[in-house]
Enzyme design. Sequence first.
Site, short mmCIF file in Angstrom:
data_model
loop_
_atom_site.label_atom_id
_atom_site.label_comp_id
_atom_site.label_asym_id
_atom_site.label_seq_id
_atom_site.Cartn_x
_atom_site.Cartn_y
_atom_site.Cartn_z
N GLN A 203 0.82 -1.21 0.00
CA GLN A 203 0.00 0.00 0.00
C GLN A 203 0.86 1.26 0.00
O GLN A 203 0.33 2.36 -0.13
CB GLN A 203 -0.91 0.01 1.23
CG GLN A 203 -1.96 -1.08 1.25
CD GLN A 203 -2.70 -1.14 2.57
OE1 GLN A 203 -2.69 -2.16 3.24
NE2 GLN A 203 -3.35 -0.07 2.96
N ARG A 316 -5.54 7.59 17.37
CA ARG A 316 -6.85 7.62 16.71
C ARG A 316 -7.91 6.96 17.58
O ARG A 316 -9.08 7.36 17.57
CB ARG A 316 -6.78 6.94 15.33
CG ARG A 316 -8.05 7.15 14.52
CD ARG A 316 -7.93 6.59 13.12
NE ARG A 316 -7.28 7.48 12.18
CZ ARG A 316 -7.92 8.36 11.40
NH1 ARG A 316 -9.23 8.49 11.49
NH2 ARG A 316 -7.26 9.10 10.55
N THR A 448 -3.52 11.19 10.72
CA THR A 448 -3.25 11.98 11.93
C THR A 448 -1.79 12.40 12.01
O THR A 448 -1.47 13.32 12.76
CB THR A 448 -3.65 11.19 13.19
OG1 THR A 448 -3.02 9.90 13.17
CG2 THR A 448 -5.17 11.00 13.23
N GLU A 724 -12.99 3.26 5.51
CA GLU A 724 -13.00 2.79 6.90
C GLU A 724 -14.31 2.99 7.65
O GLU A 724 -14.71 2.12 8.43
CB GLU A 724 -11.86 3.47 7.67
CG GLU A 724 -10.49 3.05 7.21
CD GLU A 724 -9.39 3.92 7.79
OE1 GLU A 724 -8.60 3.42 8.59
OE2 GLU A 724 -9.35 5.13 7.45
#
Length: 774
Positions: A203, A316, A448, A724
Amino acid sequence: MHAPALHESGLKHTSGEALYVDDMPSPPGTLTGWVITSPHAHARLGRRDASKALALPGVHAVLFAQDIPGHNDICPVKGVNDEPLLATDEVHCVGQSVALVLAESAALCRQAAARVELEYEVLPACLTIREAIEKGAYLPHPSNHPAPHVIRRGEPEAALLAAPVRIQGECVTGAQDHFYLETQVSLAVLEEDGAVRLWSSTQHPSEVQEKVAEVLGLGRHQVTVEVPRMGGGFGGKETQAAPFAALAAMGAVYTRRPVKVWLNRDQDMEQTGKRHPFWARYDAGFSEDGKLLAIKAELVSDGGWSNDLSHAILDRALFHLDNAYFLPNVEVMGRVARTNQPSNTAFRGFGGPQGMYVMEEVLNRAAERLGLDPAEVRRRNYYREAPEHRTHYEQPVEGNRIPRIHTELLSSSEYALRRERIEQFNASSRWTKRGIGYQPVKFGISFTTSFLNQAGAFVVVYGDGTVQLNHGGTEMGQGLHTKMRAVAAHELGVAVERVRVMNTATDKVPNTSATAASSGSDLNGQAVKAACDVLRERLRPIAAKLLQVEAGEAERIVFAGGKAFHPGRAQRTVSFEQVTQAAYLSQVSLSATGYYRTPDIGYDRLTGRGKPFHYFAFGGAVVEVEVSGLTGEHRVLRVDILHDVGSSLVPTIDKGQVEGGFIQGLGWLTCEEVLIDTKGRLLTHSPDTYKIPALGDAPEDFRVALLERAPQDNTIHGSKAVGEPPFMLAIGVVTALRHAIGAFGPARTEVQLASPATPEAILRAVEAARGVRG
């Protein structure tokens, strides 16, 4: 654009034409790389002797840490250096890489691996979060920030003391294996001048490039990483593809032969990290009508043996503990435990599900104790207008669509009527009970880690009007290429069939971020648009000349439907191909780069304040289940989802993501149980011992709708991220199960349901509820 469309490679998937790394023709002389791993959770590594293995014909090398030409570390966090590619003096988990065998075949590699002599001195191991807490074993924060991470607002201690209703307890969420269809794989080939080219199922191509370059002691310009596509990722290939790429590259450099490293299913499950298990302790205060007055919560995640992305994931979880609810007085804190497990890593939701689960547990218990409908308790605690519109880290919740989704979905799903009918059913059914639950979701969109919020694109137009599109995002089946193709086609005014999306490669688009954090379309879409904007502006004067439009009117030229025209003279058109051919003959550049960075986001960990997210995505689900009180088995009868994706770029792709995310969340919460033995060895290491949801686990009645009339400001064509957020809608299954289980006991039974809610866990909860009745 904004219309249903086929997945750009969907037919290739079904026909088998789609090429993954392992499908590519192997270059002549390709060797197999086989990773030898530690059999112990914690041990001192002593003598290493590969002479017997090397005596086998066809075995070309057995490499250890001392054979690494550059830096022996593949930790994704800069400056941490706590994850050696190959173990040196100590091993810290079962499955940690110790050596690499290079041979003519996998069968020969297995024989050679069995002949490599390794001596271990077994050391005490820490295998669980509770053990780590008792020992004070925590992973230090990469930037040496003080631990734990604390976010606080108001006076939670005083509010708790004054609260009429107090809810205290602990909860645990388990690990989850990514179980992508394509396991970890990388192919490395040497090029001229000592350069290396890799095809990797990752990824994050740029991170693989960086780590391979460091391991080999090369500049990044000497390493090219290409990603044809992945057979699933879900976060498991965000950081953890890098070590296998680095091993393949090291093997290629050492042997001067192409090398492929490919893990079988058992190896993949044993060697890679999973979703972080979390332990939480909470203390919450409510009014008698179900309004949350205060909460204090402590969260500890199992990071495994090294940092990986554990601290960002913990952050998170703390950011998302509030979910959709205003917390007037709050203190949440978190730490990452260090255990002798494989280093846990990113997984869809990136800590958000674990944080939300805590708040949903608290609200469910409050509803059960107060005898209220859990959906109503949730409604009473939603974010509202000022001053109840700021998160506990003081980011305003702008464009809050949760109240609207609540109203529309409860109406369309006939929630109240169905709940009434369920109560009637349960009153007359002794051994089978039903339950219904409503689950809202508010999920922040952005990395984040702020600097990761950037993307690039490179668009090439040819003289015949066809287009090649390069962008920094990777395709793992989620439909990103389909969306980017639609964006490019829309911006240039051509048919999507005229746009070809190229393999993602670091020599085309450099310094990219991972395709993760649900940001693939947001970031890359804006970069693609920016590149197409440049090209369109270059082509407008050419089109104006062909259309015999005054130069001052060129800026009004429109490109659509494969043609260019002036809106005031729409009867006169020229084809896009005519324009591009004229541009080529006029020596106008037909390639352009585009770049995008997310504006105005940042967070101060020391103060617990900031704006870590560009915007929030919202959704809601109504879930109905049926539970057997004799076996603990359950069925999901019906699911109604209303999800906010803004103005969807491709609605069919987004609906597929909502459905898939929900089912994967269902698996995490009900059937996917990761188990280890007392020596830290994985017991659930293959499909025969680890259960992911199958067709029979899907809802019998599955209704998914996208929220209409919901454009989002300051995003690509008003769309919103979708990867998500739907995962967490599955927490509604837990609420529905609790409703059904509670029906086995008296009114206001507080259900004791473990996670995951396997048949064994449900049966224990049913027996506990019956015990309350007794």
